[in-house]
Write a protein that holds these residues in place. Structure first.
Motif, PDB file in Angstrom:
ATOM      1  N   PHE A 188       0.843  -1.202   0.000  1.00 53.93           N
ATOM      2  CA  PHE A 188       0.000   0.000   0.000  1.00 53.93           C
ATOM      3  C   PHE A 188       0.876   1.249   0.000  1.00 53.93           C
ATOM      4  CE2 PHE A 188      -3.858  -2.235   0.850  1.00 53.93           C
ATOM      5  CZ  PHE A 188      -3.558  -3.231   1.761  1.00 53.93           C
ATOM      6  N   SER A 189       0.280   2.324  -0.516  1.00 55.99           N
ATOM      7  CA  SER A 189       0.910   3.621  -0.433  1.00 55.99           C
ATOM      8  C   SER A 189      -0.169   4.650  -0.121  1.00 55.99           C
ATOM      9  CB  SER A 189       1.592   3.952  -1.759  1.00 55.99           C
ATOM     10  OG  SER A 189       1.858   5.324  -1.845  1.00 55.99           O
ATOM     11  N   TYR A 190       0.128   5.539   0.805  1.00 56.10           N
ATOM     12  CA  TYR A 190      -0.784   6.619   1.175  1.00 56.10           C
ATOM     13  C   TYR A 190      -0.079   7.944   0.978  1.00 56.10           C
ATOM     14  CZ  TYR A 190      -4.733   4.203   3.331  1.00 56.10           C
ATOM     15  OH  TYR A 190      -5.866   3.460   3.550  1.00 56.10           O
ATOM     16  N   ASN A 191      -0.800   8.905   0.407  1.00 58.89           N
ATOM     17  CA  ASN A 191      -0.286  10.254   0.287  1.00 58.89           C
ATOM     18  C   ASN A 191      -1.265  11.199   0.965  1.00 58.89           C
ATOM     19  OD1 ASN A 191      -0.312  13.010  -1.384  1.00 58.89           O
ATOM     20  ND2 ASN A 191       1.749  12.156  -1.445  1.00 58.89           N
ATOM     21  N   ASN A 192      -0.790  11.909   1.983  1.00 60.25           N
ATOM     22  CA  ASN A 192      -1.669  12.808   2.743  1.00 60.25           C
ATOM     23  C   ASN A 192      -2.965  12.121   3.167  1.00 60.25           C
ATOM     24  OD1 ASN A 192      -0.423  15.365   3.194  1.00 60.25           O
ATOM     25  ND2 ASN A 192      -0.537  15.698   0.978  1.00 60.25           N
ATOM     26  N   LYS A 193      -2.846  10.960   3.734  1.00 62.58           N
ATOM     27  CA  LYS A 193      -3.946  10.147   4.270  1.00 62.58           C
ATOM     28  C   LYS A 193      -4.833   9.528   3.195  1.00 62.58           C
ATOM     29  CE  LYS A 193      -5.987  13.167   6.927  1.00 62.58           C
ATOM     30  NZ  LYS A 193      -7.018  13.548   7.915  1.00 62.58           N
ATOM     31  N   GLU A 194      -4.462   9.673   1.939  1.00 58.84           N
ATOM     32  CA  GLU A 194      -5.288   9.132   0.871  1.00 58.84           C
ATOM     33  C   GLU A 194      -4.608   7.912   0.238  1.00 58.84           C
ATOM     34  OE1 GLU A 194      -6.953  12.387  -1.416  1.00 58.84           O
ATOM     35  OE2 GLU A 194      -7.013  11.018  -3.142  1.00 58.84           O
ATOM     36  N   LEU A 195      -5.368   6.828   0.037  1.00 61.18           N
ATOM     37  CA  LEU A 195      -4.814   5.618  -0.565  1.00 61.18           C
ATOM     38  C   LEU A 195      -4.446   5.863  -2.018  1.00 61.18           C
ATOM     39  CD1 LEU A 195      -4.247   2.545  -0.222  1.00 61.18           C
ATOM     40  CD2 LEU A 195      -6.576   2.154  -1.048  1.00 61.18           C
ATOM     41  N   ILE A 196      -3.186   5.592  -2.358  1.00 57.29           N
ATOM     42  CA  ILE A 196      -2.696   5.806  -3.723  1.00 57.29           C
ATOM     43  C   ILE A 196      -2.467   4.473  -4.423  1.00 57.29           C
ATOM     44  CG2 ILE A 196      -0.841   6.802  -5.117  1.00 57.29           C
ATOM     45  CD1 ILE A 196      -2.580   8.861  -3.673  1.00 57.29           C
ATOM     46  N   ILE A 197      -1.819   3.554  -3.730  1.00 56.55           N
ATOM     47  CA  ILE A 197      -1.491   2.253  -4.303  1.00 56.55           C
ATOM     48  C   ILE A 197      -2.085   1.165  -3.426  1.00 56.55           C
ATOM     49  CG2 ILE A 197       0.381   0.623  -4.798  1.00 56.55           C
ATOM     50  CD1 ILE A 197       2.163   3.021  -5.387  1.00 56.55           C
ATOM     51  N   ASN A 198      -2.747   0.202  -4.082  1.00 57.30           N
ATOM     52  CA  ASN A 198      -3.234  -0.987  -3.396  1.00 57.30           C
ATOM     53  C   ASN A 198      -2.902  -2.146  -4.321  1.00 57.30           C
ATOM     54  OD1 ASN A 198      -4.650  -3.147  -2.354  1.00 57.30           O
ATOM     55  ND2 ASN A 198      -6.444  -1.960  -1.836  1.00 57.30           N
ATOM     56  N   GLU A 199      -1.839  -2.857  -3.977  1.00 57.67           N
ATOM     57  CA  GLU A 199      -1.279  -3.841  -4.894  1.00 57.67           C
ATOM     58  C   GLU A 199      -1.873  -5.222  -4.729  1.00 57.67           C
ATOM     59  OE1 GLU A 199       1.457  -4.012  -7.410  1.00 57.67           O
ATOM     60  OE2 GLU A 199       0.485  -2.060  -7.571  1.00 57.67           O
ATOM     61  N   THR A 200      -3.048  -5.436  -5.221  1.00 59.04           N
ATOM     62  CA  THR A 200      -3.692  -6.763  -5.207  1.00 59.04           C
ATOM     63  C   THR A 200      -3.416  -7.518  -3.910  1.00 59.04           C
ATOM     64  OG1 THR A 200      -1.823  -7.768  -6.361  1.00 59.04           O
ATOM     65  CG2 THR A 200      -3.681  -7.021  -7.692  1.00 59.04           C
ATOM     66  N   VAL A 201      -3.618  -6.818  -2.833  1.00 56.89           N
ATOM     67  CA  VAL A 201      -3.439  -7.427  -1.524  1.00 56.89           C
ATOM     68  C   VAL A 201      -4.803  -7.939  -1.070  1.00 56.89           C
ATOM     69  CG1 VAL A 201      -2.790  -6.929   0.861  1.00 56.89           C
ATOM     70  CG2 VAL A 201      -1.553  -5.840  -1.004  1.00 56.89           C
ATOM     71  N   PRO A 202      -4.871  -9.139  -0.453  1.00 56.97           N
ATOM     72  CA  PRO A 202      -6.171  -9.633   0.030  1.00 56.97           C
ATOM     73  C   PRO A 202      -6.856  -8.611   0.925  1.00 56.97           C
ATOM     74  CG  PRO A 202      -4.475 -11.315   0.291  1.00 56.97           C
ATOM     75  CD  PRO A 202      -3.779 -10.066  -0.151  1.00 56.97           C
ATOM     76  N   ASN A 203      -8.173  -8.553   0.848  1.00 58.81           N
ATOM     77  CA  ASN A 203      -8.863  -7.533   1.647  1.00 58.81           C
ATOM     78  C   ASN A 203      -8.877  -7.849   3.137  1.00 58.81           C
ATOM     79  OD1 ASN A 203     -10.772  -9.529   1.717  1.00 58.81           O
ATOM     80  ND2 ASN A 203     -12.217  -8.497   0.366  1.00 58.81           N
ATOM     81  N   ARG A 204      -8.192  -8.914   3.527  1.00 63.35           N
ATOM     82  CA  ARG A 204      -7.951  -9.145   4.968  1.00 63.35           C
ATOM     83  C   ARG A 204      -6.969  -8.099   5.510  1.00 63.35           C
ATOM     84  NH1 ARG A 204      -4.996 -12.848   6.101  1.00 63.35           N
ATOM     85  NH2 ARG A 204      -4.142 -13.439   4.073  1.00 63.35           N
ATOM     86  N   PHE A 205      -6.231  -7.454   4.595  1.00 60.04           N
ATOM     87  CA  PHE A 205      -5.269  -6.420   4.984  1.00 60.04           C
ATOM     88  C   PHE A 205      -5.935  -5.065   4.811  1.00 60.04           C
ATOM     89  CE2 PHE A 205      -1.218  -8.720   5.318  1.00 60.04           C
ATOM     90  CZ  PHE A 205      -1.580  -9.938   4.777  1.00 60.04           C
TER      91      PHE A 205
END
Lengths: 115, 109
Positions: A47-64
């Motif tokens: 994951f990557s967050y910029n100023n509290k906003e989600l930028i990257i979500n790399e096909t990670v299971p939604n358990r994370f």
């Protein structure tokens, strides 16, 4: 005066449990990341967050589920832990500008072991 | 898909010798970075080279970049036992920083 800190450093838990890892940076950076490093040392962004906003979500299971209460904190909550979640999780931060990725500062890592 | 690939996977040298690690990547980049990871620790940034630069120095480190061949090398001169670590290249060509698998360097005293 630690730049990027993570807690806990070690986490041993049973399959099926829910756990959280916390990360804080005092560098004033706008962007924070979670990486997973497997047993072969392969480091992959989650994951990557910029100023509290989600930028990257790399096909990670939604358990994370990452949560950023403010731009200095990025926590990672993991539900229903599985054996394959065992790894070292690194938090990092950077001050990025547009499409240019600058130096990232890494935390010391959290070694998660799922039994 | 993975962007950077380091070569060799492992390198063992004697103190005082030079160590060269290579990184190849697939897509165009804005910059390429090298990081070091000591055993059980987080990654530490070593050097960043931009796509319009060909060579960069920092202390005993020398990094080269050949964008036509999509490759970079990291040279550590006069190695020390304390240089023992894994070294990773990271490229930003995929809208994120993508790390290679790393080269494990062992410097024997």
């Amino acid at each position: 005066d630690t730049a990027v800190s993570q807690t806990p450093k070690y986490l041993v838990t049973q399959m099926g449990n829910d756990k959280s890892i916390k990360c804080e940076q005092n560098l004033g950076h706008d962007t924070m990341y979670w990486y997973k490093q497997d047993s072969k040392k392969f480091l992959k962004i989650m994951f990557s967050y910029n100023n509290k906003e989600l930028i990257i979500n790399e096909t990670v299971p939604n358990r994370f589920s990452p949560k950023s209460p403010d731009k200095a904190h990025l926590n990672l909550h993991i539900n229903s832990l599985e054996l394959g979640d065992s790894a070292v999780y690194f938090c990092a931060s950077s001050q990025d500008q547009g499409n240019s990725y600058n130096e990232q500062f890494f935390g010391p890592g959290t070694r998660l072991t799922v039994l | 898909s993975q962007q950077g690939e380091e070569d060799p996977q492992a390198l063992s040298i004697q103190e005082g010798e030079n160590a060269t690690m290579n990184c190849s990547y697939k897509t165009s980049i804005n910059n390429l970075q090298w990081y070091r990871q000591n055993s059980g620790r987080g990654l530490v940034h070593l050097i960043l080279i931009r796509s319009n630069e060909r060579e960069k120095h920092s202390g005993r480190l020398r990094v080269t970049l050949d964008t036509s061949k999509k490759s970079s090398s990291l040279l550590i001169t006069a190695s020390r036992a304390a240089d023992t670590a894994s070294y990773f290249c990271a490229t930003d060509g995929s809208e994120k920083l993508v790390f290679g698998k790393g080269t494990k360097l062992t410097v024997n005293p």
